[in-house]
Design an enzyme around this catalytic site. Structure first.
Site, PDB file in Angstrom:
ATOM      1  N   LYS A  51      20.706  15.375 -49.539  1.00  0.00           N
ATOM      2  CA  LYS A  51      21.031  17.040 -49.741  1.00  0.00           C
ATOM      3  C   LYS A  51      21.297  17.535 -48.431  1.00  0.00           C
ATOM      4  O   LYS A  51      20.424  17.576 -47.528  1.00  0.00           O
ATOM      5  CB  LYS A  51      19.897  17.586 -50.291  1.00  0.00           C
ATOM      6  CG  LYS A  51      20.336  18.953 -50.701  1.00  0.00           C
ATOM      7  CD  LYS A  51      19.046  19.850 -51.234  1.00  0.00           C
ATOM      8  CE  LYS A  51      19.417  21.250 -51.464  1.00  0.00           C
ATOM      9  NZ  LYS A  51      18.297  21.952 -52.192  1.00  0.00           N
TER      10      LYS A  51
ATOM     11  N   LYS B 100      24.718  15.785 -52.744  1.00  0.00           N
ATOM     12  CA  LYS B 100      24.867  17.344 -52.926  1.00  0.00           C
ATOM     13  C   LYS B 100      25.206  17.968 -51.515  1.00  0.00           C
ATOM     14  O   LYS B 100      24.268  17.737 -50.543  1.00  0.00           O
ATOM     15  CB  LYS B 100      23.442  17.849 -53.400  1.00  0.00           C
ATOM     16  CG  LYS B 100      23.679  19.463 -53.661  1.00  0.00           C
ATOM     17  CD  LYS B 100      22.188  19.821 -54.124  1.00  0.00           C
ATOM     18  CE  LYS B 100      22.393  21.341 -54.344  1.00  0.00           C
ATOM     19  NZ  LYS B 100      21.009  21.970 -54.470  1.00  0.00           N
TER      20      LYS B 100
HETATM   21  C1  PBG Z   1      16.414  24.520 -53.972  1.00  0.00           C
HETATM   22  C2  PBG Z   1      18.246  24.230 -54.429  1.00  0.00           C
HETATM   23  C3  PBG Z   1      19.437  24.789 -53.804  1.00  0.00           C
HETATM   24  C4  PBG Z   1      20.495  24.322 -54.837  1.00  0.00           C
HETATM   25  C5  PBG Z   1      19.711  23.539 -55.946  1.00  0.00           C
HETATM   26  N1  PBG Z   1      18.197  23.553 -55.653  1.00  0.00           N
HETATM   27  C6  PBG Z   1      19.874  25.763 -52.798  1.00  0.00           C
HETATM   28  C7  PBG Z   1      19.425  25.442 -51.576  1.00  0.00           C
HETATM   29  O1  PBG Z   1      18.835  24.402 -51.096  1.00  0.00           O
HETATM   30  O2  PBG Z   1      19.250  26.469 -50.770  1.00  0.00           O
HETATM   31  C8  PBG Z   1      21.950  24.639 -54.473  1.00  0.00           C
HETATM   32  C9  PBG Z   1      22.735  24.501 -55.728  1.00  0.00           C
HETATM   33  C10 PBG Z   1      24.000  25.326 -55.760  1.00  0.00           C
HETATM   34  O3  PBG Z   1      24.320  25.820 -54.869  1.00  0.00           O
HETATM   35  O4  PBG Z   1      24.637  25.451 -56.724  1.00  0.00           O
HETATM   36  N2  PBG Z   1      16.220  23.718 -53.171  1.00  0.00           N
HETATM   37 ZN    ZN Z   2      14.314  24.417 -52.129  1.00  0.00          ZN
END
Ligand code: PBG
Ligand code: ZN
Length: 327
Positions: A195, A248
């Site tokens: 991520k 992601k």
């Molecule tokens: C939270 C989380 C995020 C997303 C999914 N879970 C955002 C972040 O890390 O700030 C992003 C999903 C999206 O942008 O569609 N940890």
């Molecule tokens: Zn988070």
């Protein structure tokens, strides 16, 4: 052999031949639909930066998921937006919280729906970080038991798949141990393994009111410049017991999706994130691109790159087209 013996265009000549030699197809049963759950009754509030997406109260969420299932999409992933936030994100692991109540209602009314629960603290913390903050720093090891407790609470409510998105080290191990100790050894873990600290999460943070109150997430999410590091993250999460691994965002990271798929023989999930969704919606609303064609090409490319599963806000739009496929 080469031209003129070989003519690549022969296999592209008719729609029937093209369908015959097509290597990749997406289907609705490969898609996971993300949904935002809020407190209250009868709530269905549009999210401005994500046209077509809404905040749902639990009762309205059940109606929405009935529609999702009818379209052939069998999976949803839930994000909670609580009434109260605090420094430790307690509403995230409260058994009466909005996500456990949503899970229980969905599993009761729609047993055929596979319910995924995102596990993180950022939607529930007053500072908006994904873990416990001490002296402006996110403390990894103090965060792990809270994430594991959230996973236990969601599993007890009936969640099928737990998806930790926090990027703390050791969280898959911590969650697996707590699930197994509590009789949830059949509940799967889909780890957000690679991520990235991405600006593509902008609309989501608005939707979840989860933007960090100070600083950024670069001390726990990955540097977009790195690829080898993604392989190490995936290897560690698999060692700790992850059943599926995620990359992601998706679109700007298709090289990572392919590397992960080639390196490990495990189900790979790509998250087509909020910013990727918003870009297509905005360009299409301006008449600059063809919404349906760009959406399908984008999802197909993620699948072709190696994603077995795609989490996407387009799941309903895509499923509608897949029901009536075009040649
Ligand atoms: C939270 C989380 C995020 C997303 C999914 N879970 C955002 C972040 O890390 O700030 C992003 C999903 C999206 O942008 O569609 N940890
Ligand atoms: Zn988070």
């Amino acid at each position: 052999m080469t031209y003129p013996i070989v003519r690549m265009r022969r296999n592209r000549r008719t729609p029937q031949i093209r369908a015959l030699v097509r290597e990749t197809r997406i289907s609705a049963d490969k898609l996971v639909y993300p949904l935002f759950v809020v407190e209250g009754h009868g709530v269905k509030t549009p999210i401005a930066s994500m046209p077509g997406c809404f905040h749902f109260s639990v009762d309205m969420l059940v109606n929405e998921c009935r529609e999702v299932l009818a379209l052939g999409v069998n999976h949803v992933i839930l994000f909670g937006i609580p009434a109260q936030k605090d420094a430790f994100g307690k509403s995230g692991y409260d058994e009466h919280g909005v996500v456990p109540r949503a899970i229980a209602a969905l599993k009761r009314d729609l047993p055929g729906l596979c319910v995924w629960a995102d596990v993180c603290l950022c939607e529930y913390t007053s500072h908006g970080h994904c873990g416990v903050v001490e002296n402006q720093v996110v403390n990894n090891d103090k965060t792990l038991p809270l994430l594991a407790e959230a996973a236990r609470v969601y599993a007890a409510a009936g969640a099928d798949i737990i998806a930790p998105s926090d990027m703390m080290d050791g969280r898959v191990d911590a969650i697996r141990a707590v699930l197994d100790d509590n009789g949830f050894s059949d509940v799967a873990i889909c780890a957000y393994s690679a991520k990235y600290a991405s600006a593509y999460y902008g609309p989501f943070r608005e939707a979840a009111c989860s933007a960090p109150g100070f600083g950024d997430r670069k001390s726990y999410q990955m540097d977009p410049a790195n690829s080898d590091e993604a392989i190490r993250e995936v290897a560690l999460d698999l060692d700790e017991g992850a059943d599926m691994v995620m990359v992601k965002p998706a679109l700007a990271y298709l090289d990572i999706v392919r590397r992960v798929k080639d390196e490990f023989m495990v189900p790979v999930v790509a998250y087509n994130v909020s910013g990727e969704y918003a870009m297509i919606k905005a360009a299409a609303a301006n008449g600059w691109i063809d919404h349906d064609k760009v959406m399908m090409e984008t999802l197909l490319s993620m699948h072709r790159a190696g994603a077995d599963v795609i989490i996407t806000y387009f799941a309903k739009d895509a499923a509608r087209l897949l029901v009536a496929p075009r040649a």
